[in-house]
Design an enzyme around this catalytic site. Structure first.
Site, PDB file in Angstrom:
ATOM      1  N   TYR A 101       1.368  -1.197  -0.434  1.00 56.60           N
ATOM      2  CA  TYR A 101       0.350  -0.092  -0.433  1.00 56.60           C
ATOM      3  C   TYR A 101       0.769   1.581   0.476  1.00 56.60           C
ATOM      4  O   TYR A 101       0.171   2.115  -0.338  1.00 56.60           O
ATOM      5  CB  TYR A 101      -0.755  -0.029   1.148  1.00 56.60           C
ATOM      6  CG  TYR A 101      -2.217  -0.225   1.312  1.00 56.60           C
ATOM      7  CD1 TYR A 101      -2.588  -1.469   0.548  1.00 56.60           C
ATOM      8  CD2 TYR A 101      -3.498  -0.028   1.237  1.00 56.60           C
ATOM      9  CE1 TYR A 101      -3.914  -2.352   0.728  1.00 56.60           C
ATOM     10  CE2 TYR A 101      -4.761  -0.369   1.048  1.00 56.60           C
ATOM     11  CZ  TYR A 101      -4.766  -1.755   1.008  1.00 56.60           C
ATOM     12  OH  TYR A 101      -6.232  -2.811   0.707  1.00 56.60           O
ATOM     13  N   LYS A 132       2.946 -15.678   2.200  1.00 55.08           N
ATOM     14  CA  LYS A 132       2.414 -16.364   0.534  1.00 55.08           C
ATOM     15  C   LYS A 132       4.608 -16.371   0.605  1.00 55.08           C
ATOM     16  O   LYS A 132       4.943 -16.051  -0.300  1.00 55.08           O
ATOM     17  CB  LYS A 132       2.219 -15.195  -0.493  1.00 55.08           C
ATOM     18  CG  LYS A 132       2.511 -15.476  -1.821  1.00 55.08           C
ATOM     19  CD  LYS A 132       1.490 -16.373  -1.384  1.00 55.08           C
ATOM     20  CE  LYS A 132       1.353 -17.736  -3.395  1.00 55.08           C
ATOM     21  NZ  LYS A 132       0.696 -18.704  -3.077  1.00 55.08           N
ATOM     22  N   ASP A 175      -3.085 -18.017   0.342  1.00 59.27           N
ATOM     23  CA  ASP A 175      -3.781 -18.443  -0.893  1.00 59.27           C
ATOM     24  C   ASP A 175      -5.355 -19.636  -0.114  1.00 59.27           C
ATOM     25  O   ASP A 175      -6.257 -20.022   0.194  1.00 59.27           O
ATOM     26  CB  ASP A 175      -4.058 -18.963  -2.319  1.00 59.27           C
ATOM     27  CG  ASP A 175      -2.491 -19.779  -2.133  1.00 59.27           C
ATOM     28  OD1 ASP A 175      -1.771 -20.146  -0.565  1.00 59.27           O
ATOM     29  OD2 ASP A 175      -1.929 -20.323  -2.765  1.00 59.27           O
ATOM     30  N   ASP A 206      -6.048  -7.606   4.083  1.00 61.30           N
ATOM     31  CA  ASP A 206      -7.555  -6.403   3.053  1.00 61.30           C
ATOM     32  C   ASP A 206      -8.567  -6.853   2.195  1.00 61.30           C
ATOM     33  O   ASP A 206      -9.777  -7.796   2.820  1.00 61.30           O
ATOM     34  CB  ASP A 206      -6.919  -5.529   2.460  1.00 61.30           C
ATOM     35  CG  ASP A 206      -8.271  -4.787   1.435  1.00 61.30           C
ATOM     36  OD1 ASP A 206      -9.265  -4.229   2.261  1.00 61.30           O
ATOM     37  OD2 ASP A 206      -7.827  -4.726   0.238  1.00 61.30           O
ATOM     38  N   ASP A 259     -12.442  -8.786   3.939  1.00 65.60           N
ATOM     39  CA  ASP A 259     -13.495  -8.871   3.661  1.00 65.60           C
ATOM     40  C   ASP A 259     -14.281 -10.550   3.155  1.00 65.60           C
ATOM     41  O   ASP A 259     -15.448  -9.830   3.880  1.00 65.60           O
ATOM     42  CB  ASP A 259     -13.629  -8.065   1.926  1.00 65.60           C
ATOM     43  CG  ASP A 259     -13.400  -7.154   2.058  1.00 65.60           C
ATOM     44  OD1 ASP A 259     -13.330  -5.534   3.088  1.00 65.60           O
ATOM     45  OD2 ASP A 259     -14.115  -6.097   1.014  1.00 65.60           O
TER      46      ASP A 259
HETATM   47  C1  IPM Z   1      -9.920  -0.978   3.644  1.00 68.26           C
HETATM   48  C2  IPM Z   1     -10.416  -0.822   2.448  1.00 68.26           C
HETATM   49  C3  IPM Z   1      -9.400   0.302   2.330  1.00 68.26           C
HETATM   50  C4  IPM Z   1      -8.301  -0.344   2.269  1.00 68.26           C
HETATM   51  C5  IPM Z   1      -9.227   1.110   0.620  1.00 68.26           C
HETATM   52  C6  IPM Z   1     -10.874   1.597   0.577  1.00 68.26           C
HETATM   53  C7  IPM Z   1      -9.023   1.837   0.646  1.00 68.26           C
HETATM   54  O1  IPM Z   1     -11.103  -1.404   1.300  1.00 68.26           O
HETATM   55  O2  IPM Z   1     -10.722   0.253   5.136  1.00 68.26           O
HETATM   56  O3  IPM Z   1     -10.307  -2.651   3.961  1.00 68.26           O
HETATM   57  O4  IPM Z   1      -7.733  -1.593   0.965  1.00 68.26           O
HETATM   58  O5  IPM Z   1      -7.716  -0.400   2.651  1.00 68.26           O
HETATM   59 MN    MN Z   2     -10.961  -3.391   2.603  1.00 66.85          MN
END
Ligand code: IPM
Ligand code: MN
Length: 358
Positions: A143, A193, A225, A249, A253
């Site tokens: 990042y 990884k 993975d 990240d 999710d």
């Molecule tokens: C999160 C979001 C952010 C990230 C984006 C919006 C920059 O997806 O907080 O997970 O990737 O960190």
């Molecule tokens: Mn995210």
């Protein structure tokens, strides 16, 4: 206790769910005899529209003058065509994380048994529910690594991102993972990884070298993975997962949707001291913004994390968590978690129902 809280609602559903969260915070203050001062700060697209900058200097100054930041969400289609480094996500969110050196991102994913049917997973996999905590490194890795650019060459364009970690950066996030595991079921899974990436070889080496300091914690390593596959196949095997920024990240999710909705998951972003930024894992959800139907629970549980991690107010945090759970048990559901036999409510009604149970 007297504390200052910077409230940055941002874009999309941010302001709607934030309205409910600040009411909850005010109720906790009255109920437990605290004085919480809120000050509003502009962030993200809202700040671009108002003052032409997704992360205005006044917002940073407000954060610096506060004990914690309660954050909503940023971004939306309206600002997607701006130059990349001015966009709400990059300039606003990544900028504020970096500015306050918030290197540790805690993302819990809890499935309440009452919501087990809403999980995207089969009932036999969910079992009696599960509770996984992802500890994501937040200020390093791909990042923020340099070089990072898109350059025009004779043979067309060429883009580069850099995944870089120092052993010090790995050690400090790994310790957050070990400490968190110590307070829970004492199981830590480090995700990397290392079969491909050198940054992961170092990651694994550093994490493994710390295990001797935490003999009570059982440590194992998984490739990312495989970890993604295992999270879907058997999430109950996990307690705490510690991983680098981008893997975290993606996996967070994935794990946050296992309960059935992103609208349930709070998060904490912490630095070295007690200061922290607290935000829903979900995002600005522009598709439902302004309709008053967003689930405020992630934002309200972010308040609970704020009270616990920045102010050490555990009883207050638990009162909020309990009120949320009781509201779910009472059958109230926003659209994202609604099923036939339950009662569909809007954002404000859900917020009120939780507030009344504190
Ligand atoms: C999160 C979001 C952010 C990230 C984006 C919006 C920059 O997806 O907080 O997970 O990737 O960190
Ligand atoms: Mn995210």
């Amino acid at each position: 206790m007297q504390r200052k809280i910077a409230v940055m609602a941002g874009d999309g559903i941010g302001p709607e769910v934030m309205a409910e969260a600040t009411k909850v915070l005010a109720k906790v203050a009255v109920k437990f005899g605290h004085s919480f001062e809120f000050k509003l700060g502009l962030i993200g697209g809202a700040a671009i529209d108002a003052v032409g900058d997704a992360l205005p200097a006044e917002t940073l100054a407000l954060g610096e003058a506060s004990d914690a930041i309660l954050f909503g969400s940023v971004g939306g289609p309206k600002w997607e065509t701006l130059p990349r480094d001015q966009q709400p996500e990059r300039r606003g969110l990544l900028g504020i994380r970096k500015h306050f050196k918030l290197f540790a991102n805690l993302r819990p994913s809890v499935v309440y048994s009452e919501l087990a049917a809403q999980s995207v997973l089969r009932a036999d996999i969910v079992g009696q529910g599960f509770d996984v905590l992802i500890v994501r490194e937040l200020t390093g890795g791909i990042y923020f690594g340099k070089p990072r650019e898109i350059v025009v060459t004779h043979a067309g364009k060429r883009a580069v991102d850099t995944m870089v970690y120092t052993s010090a950066e790995i050690e400090r996030i790994a310790r957050v993972g070990f400490e968190a595991a110590r307070k829970r079921s004492k199981k830590l899974t480090s995700v990397d990884k290392a079969n491909v990436l050198d940054s992961s070889v170092l990651w694994r080496e550093v994490v493994a070298s710390l295990a001797a300091d935490y003999p009570d914690v059982e440590l194992n390593h998984l490739y990312v993975d495989n970890a993604a596959m295992q999270l879907v196949k058997n999430p109950r095997q996990f307690d705490v997962i510690v991983t680098e920024n981008m893997f975290g990240d993606i996996l967070s999710d994935l794990s946050s949707v296992l309960p059935g909705s992103l609208g349930m998951i709070p998060s904490a972003s912490l630095g070295e001291g007690n200061f922290g930024l607290y935000e829903p894992a979900g995002g600005s959800a522009p598709d439902i913004a302004g309709l008053g139907i967003a689930n405020p629970i992630a934002q309200i549980l972010s308040v609970a994390m704020l009270l616990k991690y920045s102010f050490g107010l555990n009883a207050e945090a638990e009162a909020i968590e309990k009120a949320v759970h009781e509201t779910i048990q009472a059958g109230l559901r926003t659209a994202d978690i609604w099923t036939e036999e339950t009662t569909k409510v809007k954002t404000a009604e859900m917020g009120k129902a939780i507030l009344e149970r504190i």
